[in-house]
Design a protein around this motif. Structure first.
Motif, PDB file in Angstrom:
ATOM      1  N   MET A 416       0.912  -1.311   0.005  1.00 23.40           N
ATOM      2  CA  MET A 416       0.025   0.030   0.064  1.00 23.40           C
ATOM      3  C   MET A 416       0.646   1.294   0.070  1.00 23.40           C
ATOM      4  O   MET A 416       0.666   2.250  -0.687  1.00 23.40           O
ATOM      5  CB  MET A 416      -0.863   0.055   1.245  1.00 23.40           C
ATOM      6  N   THR A 417       1.855   1.259   0.796  1.00 21.38           N
ATOM      7  CA  THR A 417       2.881   2.379   0.670  1.00 21.38           C
ATOM      8  C   THR A 417       3.559   2.448  -0.526  1.00 21.38           C
ATOM      9  O   THR A 417       3.522   3.775  -1.060  1.00 21.38           O
ATOM     10  CB  THR A 417       3.783   2.273   1.732  1.00 21.38           C
ATOM     11  N   TRP A 418       3.887   1.468  -1.180  1.00 20.50           N
ATOM     12  CA  TRP A 418       4.563   1.680  -2.489  1.00 20.50           C
ATOM     13  C   TRP A 418       3.612   2.257  -3.437  1.00 20.50           C
ATOM     14  O   TRP A 418       3.715   2.990  -4.418  1.00 20.50           O
ATOM     15  CB  TRP A 418       5.053   0.381  -2.975  1.00 20.50           C
ATOM     16  N   THR A 419       2.428   1.669  -3.521  1.00 19.45           N
ATOM     17  CA  THR A 419       1.182   2.357  -4.223  1.00 19.45           C
ATOM     18  C   THR A 419       1.140   3.684  -4.002  1.00 19.45           C
ATOM     19  O   THR A 419       0.890   4.707  -5.123  1.00 19.45           O
ATOM     20  CB  THR A 419      -0.052   1.758  -3.928  1.00 19.45           C
ATOM     21  N   ARG A 425       2.888  10.854  -6.826  1.00 18.13           N
ATOM     22  CA  ARG A 425       4.097  11.469  -7.679  1.00 18.13           C
ATOM     23  C   ARG A 425       3.490  11.596  -9.192  1.00 18.13           C
ATOM     24  O   ARG A 425       3.583  12.677  -9.661  1.00 18.13           O
ATOM     25  CB  ARG A 425       5.240  10.857  -7.744  1.00 18.13           C
ATOM     26  N   ARG A 426       2.714  10.638  -9.476  1.00 12.23           N
ATOM     27  CA  ARG A 426       2.467  10.621 -11.003  1.00 12.23           C
ATOM     28  C   ARG A 426       1.043  11.230 -11.318  1.00 12.23           C
ATOM     29  O   ARG A 426       0.838  11.822 -12.372  1.00 12.23           O
ATOM     30  CB  ARG A 426       2.234   9.169 -11.568  1.00 12.23           C
ATOM     31  N   MET A 490       7.662  -4.964 -11.675  1.00 11.58           N
ATOM     32  CA  MET A 490       7.401  -3.511 -11.394  1.00 11.58           C
ATOM     33  C   MET A 490       8.380  -2.821 -11.040  1.00 11.58           C
ATOM     34  O   MET A 490       8.958  -1.758 -12.019  1.00 11.58           O
ATOM     35  CB  MET A 490       6.548  -3.461  -9.964  1.00 11.58           C
ATOM     36  N   THR A 491       9.560  -3.338 -10.505  1.00  9.76           N
ATOM     37  CA  THR A 491      10.965  -2.771 -10.296  1.00  9.76           C
ATOM     38  C   THR A 491      11.638  -2.688 -11.585  1.00  9.76           C
ATOM     39  O   THR A 491      12.238  -1.318 -11.792  1.00  9.76           O
ATOM     40  CB  THR A 491      11.707  -3.482  -9.419  1.00  9.76           C
ATOM     41  N   ILE A 492      11.767  -3.515 -12.546  1.00  8.60           N
ATOM     42  CA  ILE A 492      12.295  -3.506 -13.823  1.00  8.60           C
ATOM     43  C   ILE A 492      11.709  -2.381 -14.813  1.00  8.60           C
ATOM     44  O   ILE A 492      12.332  -1.651 -15.508  1.00  8.60           O
ATOM     45  CB  ILE A 492      12.286  -4.629 -14.713  1.00  8.60           C
ATOM     46  N   VAL A 497      11.134   2.532 -17.447  1.00  8.75           N
ATOM     47  CA  VAL A 497       9.951   3.508 -18.117  1.00  8.75           C
ATOM     48  C   VAL A 497      10.217   5.021 -17.107  1.00  8.75           C
ATOM     49  O   VAL A 497       9.905   5.978 -17.537  1.00  8.75           O
ATOM     50  CB  VAL A 497       8.682   3.132 -18.103  1.00  8.75           C
ATOM     51  N   GLY A 498      10.333   4.591 -16.033  1.00  2.00           N
ATOM     52  CA  GLY A 498      10.472   5.948 -14.879  1.00  2.00           C
ATOM     53  C   GLY A 498       9.116   6.041 -14.315  1.00  2.00           C
ATOM     54  O   GLY A 498       7.982   5.384 -14.833  1.00  2.00           O
ATOM     55  N   ASN A 499       8.871   7.119 -13.374  1.00  2.00           N
ATOM     56  CA  ASN A 499       7.646   7.197 -12.834  1.00  2.00           C
ATOM     57  C   ASN A 499       7.674   8.813 -12.687  1.00  2.00           C
ATOM     58  O   ASN A 499       7.186   9.520 -11.760  1.00  2.00           O
ATOM     59  CB  ASN A 499       7.436   6.848 -11.464  1.00  2.00           C
ATOM     60  N   GLN A 500       7.509   9.546 -13.830  1.00  2.00           N
ATOM     61  CA  GLN A 500       7.678  11.084 -13.825  1.00  2.00           C
ATOM     62  C   GLN A 500       5.927  11.515 -13.827  1.00  2.00           C
ATOM     63  O   GLN A 500       5.053  10.538 -13.884  1.00  2.00           O
ATOM     64  CB  GLN A 500       7.937  11.479 -14.961  1.00  2.00           C
ATOM     65  N   PRO A 501       5.632  12.723 -13.381  1.00  2.00           N
ATOM     66  CA  PRO A 501       4.381  13.164 -13.211  1.00  2.00           C
ATOM     67  C   PRO A 501       3.650  12.910 -14.250  1.00  2.00           C
ATOM     68  O   PRO A 501       4.260  13.319 -15.460  1.00  2.00           O
ATOM     69  CB  PRO A 501       4.416  14.576 -12.612  1.00  2.00           C
ATOM     70  N   SER A 502       2.406  12.743 -14.586  1.00  2.00           N
ATOM     71  CA  SER A 502       1.667  12.794 -15.807  1.00  2.00           C
ATOM     72  C   SER A 502       1.503  14.083 -16.354  1.00  2.00           C
ATOM     73  O   SER A 502       1.612  15.155 -15.694  1.00  2.00           O
ATOM     74  CB  SER A 502       0.315  12.060 -15.681  1.00  2.00           C
TER      75      SER A 502
END
Length: 539
Positions: A416-419, A425-426, A490-492, A497-502
């Motif tokens: 849940m925290t990772w979510t 952020r996104r 998910m990690t790979i 791809v990254g996790n930049q803001p939409s």
């Protein structure tokens, strides 16, 4: 806020000239990573919030978890007197498993809508509403007389409790940065473990009340837990704080909301100023629309997280509801009270693991997947021990269940925290509200699998003998392997791809867009906090 159209009044606070005021020197020092004294000041602000929110969350989660899982215990209470739930209602194994699974069907359907409503209305009022409804439905279980009434109440319980777990995770992000929520989620998640342990122990006492006042033991259990939840709901209306407002702003409650008890602010004065600079993004949320929600729904990041949750929550709920059944399969000579007493240590191990692992996972929050996968491996080892240890060594097989309990502890809080970290952020606030609900809701399909298809719901697997429950245990091992694989995927993908803001957030013209990721907490989230401030090495 208490209502969407509340009037917002502007007033000056010491050290503030409103939303656009320049930060005071104290606040700037508070955000200086190198200033140990100032960082201690920031920590004190978070501890003050902890004292206000976490005990209340712990109690409400304890009671709701007890009410949700009491059906499992009721199956083995007072069987010698013919007063267990199954005996009183003449339930077949399929009816029992269907009743258990119906709860999760309703939970999956209503989880996301409930959380989205909470994000639009007052979080504390919606949370109190959930607890009140759970208490009422929980009390009604004392009146069940036939299989159909049990099926109906289990479905209704799933409807009213939907949104509680993801709603609590969302609620925390209104007061803490995501990188600090793992330990907090873990703290109140221990309520489920204590509940499983205590409810098992207390059920022995309820069995002694069998026949008192014309009620059997499980009826007393349902009734008293439900009444406690109803009382708690009214306490939460006054105690839980609403989402924080920027310094200089206050809420004028209108309509029916003005008749509800007012809740004191969680922070005032300098503490409020420091928290404002820590989490500016929370104080100026960007209004979300259906299009924003749609962007969350099509984000591929949902699905690995959901599959991670699917495995661990399926095993967790399966162990919680069928723990006493599995133990009785280990040694059929155990009495009903012995089963209840042996059930408790599984959740004590779970609690210990939560308290040990979740604080460290927050300190090294870039390695959530590693902490998650290691805990799942312990669960797999425990299930293998329970399944393949010699039948002549029941205590070795029981030790495997203790390993399962230890491995279960940190997995759900970490997931849940990772979510929260990824989707705030996104996608901002709607990302947290929707993603937490979808991961929790869809992930609970794992609970449908373990409660409906396995153990007593799988006739070929429930036959007595050395192979009893082996197939069910192997299925749970299989879905745990899927959880580990999903965390690796998910990690790979995040690396690639990254996790930049939409683009929606980056193109927003709202006042929050310029500061969405520039508050003090966001800057610190780019670094590991390390072990320098853990309790055993503090100066």
């Amino acid at each position: 806020m208490d209502v969407v159209d509340d009037k917002i009044l502007h007033r000056d606070l010491p050290g503030s000239s409103g939303k656009n005021s320049a930060p005071s020197p104290v606040v700037e020092d508070g955000l200086n990573e190198q200033d140990d004294v100032a960082m201690e000041r920031v920590e004190k602000v978070y501890k003050k919030i902890d004292r206000r929110i976490l005990p209340a969350f712990w109690i409400l989660y304890f009671l709701c978890s007890a009410i949700r899982s009491n059906v499992g215990l009721a199956q083995t209470m007072n069987t010698g007197q013919g007063h267990s739930l199954s005996q009183q209602l003449n339930l077949t194994a399929k009816q029992t498993s269907t009743a258990l699974a119906l709860f999760y069907v309703a939970y999956v359907l209503f989880d996301c809508p409930s959380n989205l409503i909470m994000s639009k209305l007052s979080p504390r009022i919606w949370m109190a509403r959930i607890v009140l409804a759970v208490g009422i439905i929980g009390s009604c279980f004392a009146a069940v007389k036939a299989a159909w009434s049990l099926l109906l109440l289990r479905f209704l319980l799933g409807v009213v409790i939907a949104g509680m777990w993801p709603g609590m995770a969302y609620y925390l992000t209104l007061f803490y940065p995501p990188s600090r929520t793992g330990k907090r989620i873990g703290r109140y998640f221990t309520a489920a473990q204590v509940s499983a342990a205590v409810v098992g122990l207390v059920s022995a006492g309820f069995q002694k009340m069998d026949g008192l006042g014309g009620l059997v033991g499980f009826q007393w259990m349902f009734l008293l837990y439900g009444l406690c939840a109803i009382i708690l709901a009214f306490v939460l209306l006054w105690w839980l704080p609403d989402r924080p407002l920027a310094p200089g702003l206050e809420t004028v409650r209108t309509g029916i909301f003005k008749w509800l008890p007012a809740t004191p602010p969680v922070l005032t004065g300098e503490d409020a100023e420091i928290h404002y600079q820590e989490l500016t993004r929370v104080y100026h949320p960007r209004p979300w629309t259906v299009r924003d929600l749609g962007m969350v729904l099509i984000d591929w990041r949902l699905w690995p997280l959901t599959m991670m949750y699917f495995g661990v929550v399926g095993v967790g709920i399966g162990t919680q509801l069928y723990g006493t059944v599995i133990i009785s399969g280990i040694d059929a000579s155990f009495s009903d009270i012995t089963l209840s007493l042996l059930f408790a240590p599984i959740w004590i191990m779970d609690l210990i693991a939560i308290l040990l692992v979740t604080p460290i996972s927050d300190r090294f929050h870039h390695y959530r997947a590693a902490f998650f996968s290691a805990a799942v491996c312990i669960q797999i080892a425990g299930l293998l021990t329970t399944t393949f240890a010699p039948h002549s060594q029941p205590w070795a097989r029981y030790g495997g269940l203790l390993m399962v309990g230890f491995g279960l502890g940190p997995t759900v809080p970490i997931c849940m925290t990772w979510t929260n970290e990824i989707f705030q952020r996104r996608h901002g606030e709607v990302g947290v509200a929707a993603a937490a609900a979808l991961v929790s809701g869809l992930g609970n399909l794992g609970s449908v699998l373990t409660t409906y298809a396995l153990y007593t719901g799988w006739p070929e697997d429930a036959k007595e003998g050395t192979l009893q429950y082996r197939k069910s245990n192997l299925v749970m091992i299989g879905i745990l392997c899927m959880s580990i694989l999903s965390s690796c995927v998910m990690t790979i993908l995040l690396k690639v791809v990254g996790n930049q803001p939409s683009r929606k957030i980056l193109s927003s013209n709202s006042s929050a867009a310029g500061t969405e990721y520039e508050d003090g907490a966001a800057r610190r989230e780019l670094q590991q906090r390390g072990l320098s401030r853990m309790w055993w090495i503090r100066k």
